[in-house]
Write a protein that holds these residues in place. Sequence first.
Motif, PDB file in Angstrom:
ATOM      1  N   ASN A  73      -6.804  -1.597   0.035  1.00 29.91           N
ATOM      2  CA  ASN A  73      -6.611  -2.004  -1.359  1.00 29.91           C
ATOM      3  C   ASN A  73      -7.707  -1.459  -2.277  1.00 29.91           C
ATOM      4  OD1 ASN A  73      -8.595  -3.712  -0.433  1.00 29.91           O
ATOM      5  ND2 ASN A  73      -7.833  -5.497  -1.536  1.00 29.91           N
ATOM      6  N   ALA A  74      -8.723  -0.840  -1.713  1.00 26.58           N
ATOM      7  CA  ALA A  74      -9.783  -0.193  -2.494  1.00 26.58           C
ATOM      8  C   ALA A  74      -9.931   1.268  -2.067  1.00 26.58           C
ATOM      9  CB  ALA A  74     -11.099  -0.944  -2.316  1.00 26.58           C
ATOM     10  N   TRP A  75      -8.824   1.905  -1.739  1.00 32.12           N
ATOM     11  CA  TRP A  75      -8.847   3.261  -1.189  1.00 32.12           C
ATOM     12  C   TRP A  75      -9.557   4.265  -2.089  1.00 32.12           C
ATOM     13  CZ3 TRP A  75      -6.418   7.077  -3.940  1.00 32.12           C
ATOM     14  CH2 TRP A  75      -5.440   6.682  -4.872  1.00 32.12           C
ATOM     15  N   ARG A  76      -9.510   4.076  -3.378  1.00 34.15           N
ATOM     16  CA  ARG A  76     -10.164   5.016  -4.306  1.00 34.15           C
ATOM     17  C   ARG A  76     -11.691   4.952  -4.192  1.00 34.15           C
ATOM     18  NH1 ARG A  76      -5.694   3.398  -7.336  1.00 34.15           N
ATOM     19  NH2 ARG A  76      -4.546   5.122  -8.301  1.00 34.15           N
ATOM     20  N   GLU A  77     -12.196   3.840  -3.670  1.00 36.70           N
ATOM     21  CA  GLU A  77     -13.637   3.606  -3.604  1.00 36.70           C
ATOM     22  C   GLU A  77     -14.253   4.015  -2.271  1.00 36.70           C
ATOM     23  OE1 GLU A  77     -14.971   2.713  -6.444  1.00 36.70           O
ATOM     24  OE2 GLU A  77     -12.950   2.553  -7.282  1.00 36.70           O
ATOM     25  N   THR A  78     -13.452   4.616  -1.384  1.00 35.29           N
ATOM     26  CA  THR A  78     -13.972   5.002  -0.068  1.00 35.29           C
ATOM     27  C   THR A  78     -13.707   6.475   0.193  1.00 35.29           C
ATOM     28  OG1 THR A  78     -11.961   4.687   1.240  1.00 35.29           O
ATOM     29  CG2 THR A  78     -13.290   2.717   0.808  1.00 35.29           C
ATOM     30  N   SER A  79     -14.323   6.953   1.233  1.00 39.46           N
ATOM     31  CA  SER A  79     -14.054   8.327   1.704  1.00 39.46           C
ATOM     32  C   SER A  79     -13.232   8.285   2.991  1.00 39.46           C
ATOM     33  CB  SER A  79     -15.381   9.057   1.951  1.00 39.46           C
ATOM     34  OG  SER A  79     -16.138   8.359   2.927  1.00 39.46           O
ATOM     35  N   PHE A  80     -12.569   7.157   3.252  1.00 39.24           N
ATOM     36  CA  PHE A  80     -11.849   6.957   4.508  1.00 39.24           C
ATOM     37  C   PHE A  80     -10.501   7.665   4.565  1.00 39.24           C
ATOM     38  CE2 PHE A  80     -13.773   2.377   4.817  1.00 39.24           C
ATOM     39  CZ  PHE A  80     -15.030   2.922   4.970  1.00 39.24           C
ATOM     40  N   PHE A  81      -9.991   8.106   3.425  1.00 41.40           N
ATOM     41  CA  PHE A  81      -8.629   8.621   3.361  1.00 41.40           C
ATOM     42  C   PHE A  81      -8.626  10.092   2.949  1.00 41.40           C
ATOM     43  CE2 PHE A  81      -8.646   4.091   2.630  1.00 41.40           C
ATOM     44  CZ  PHE A  81      -7.745   3.656   3.579  1.00 41.40           C
ATOM     45  N   SER A  82      -7.710  10.842   3.540  1.00 42.75           N
ATOM     46  CA  SER A  82      -7.605  12.280   3.264  1.00 42.75           C
ATOM     47  C   SER A  82      -7.044  12.517   1.863  1.00 42.75           C
ATOM     48  CB  SER A  82      -6.675  12.936   4.288  1.00 42.75           C
ATOM     49  OG  SER A  82      -5.326  12.545   4.059  1.00 42.75           O
ATOM     50  N   GLU A  83      -7.121  13.742   1.421  1.00 44.90           N
ATOM     51  CA  GLU A  83      -6.572  14.115   0.117  1.00 44.90           C
ATOM     52  C   GLU A  83      -5.072  13.817   0.059  1.00 44.90           C
ATOM     53  OE1 GLU A  83      -6.420  18.002  -2.860  1.00 44.90           O
ATOM     54  OE2 GLU A  83      -7.332  18.202  -0.891  1.00 44.90           O
TER      55      GLU A  83
END
Length: 147
Positions: A73-83
């Motif tokens: 729910n805070a995906w924009r605030e992490t580097s956990f997700f690919s482009e």
Amino acid sequence: MSKRVVISEVQPQAYEVMFGFEKYLEKSNLDASIKELIKIRVSQINGCAYCINLHTKDARKGGETEQRIYALNAWRETSFFSELEKAVLALAEEMTFINKGVSEQTYNNAANLMDEVTLSQTITAIITINAWNRIAITTHQQPALDK
């Protein structure tokens, strides 16, 4: 809560149609992890406890990490997700908040990272979980507490 209609019992044909979308998506180009991220994120936005419960379990069974699920729910605030995952999540959010429309930037970003077939399948996956959420919320489907 009051008892509500159980559509699967009263109108099983409707559920057959919905499961038809699921069968189609099983054979799609979409990575299983991306499908589960879509299902979880859209269900979070819609507040569908039943689907959040179901799809977080499915995601873990499929190898998704607790850390990424918790941060979704805070995906924009992490580097956990690919482009690609970020593009899909942005599209999922804008399609779920459809009254604001899907921006050209979000659509074009997703379109630049996927071919037309995969983009079409992504859109279909987002539509499908939104429909499931609306069924579950309207009919008060509740997850069972694990013991």
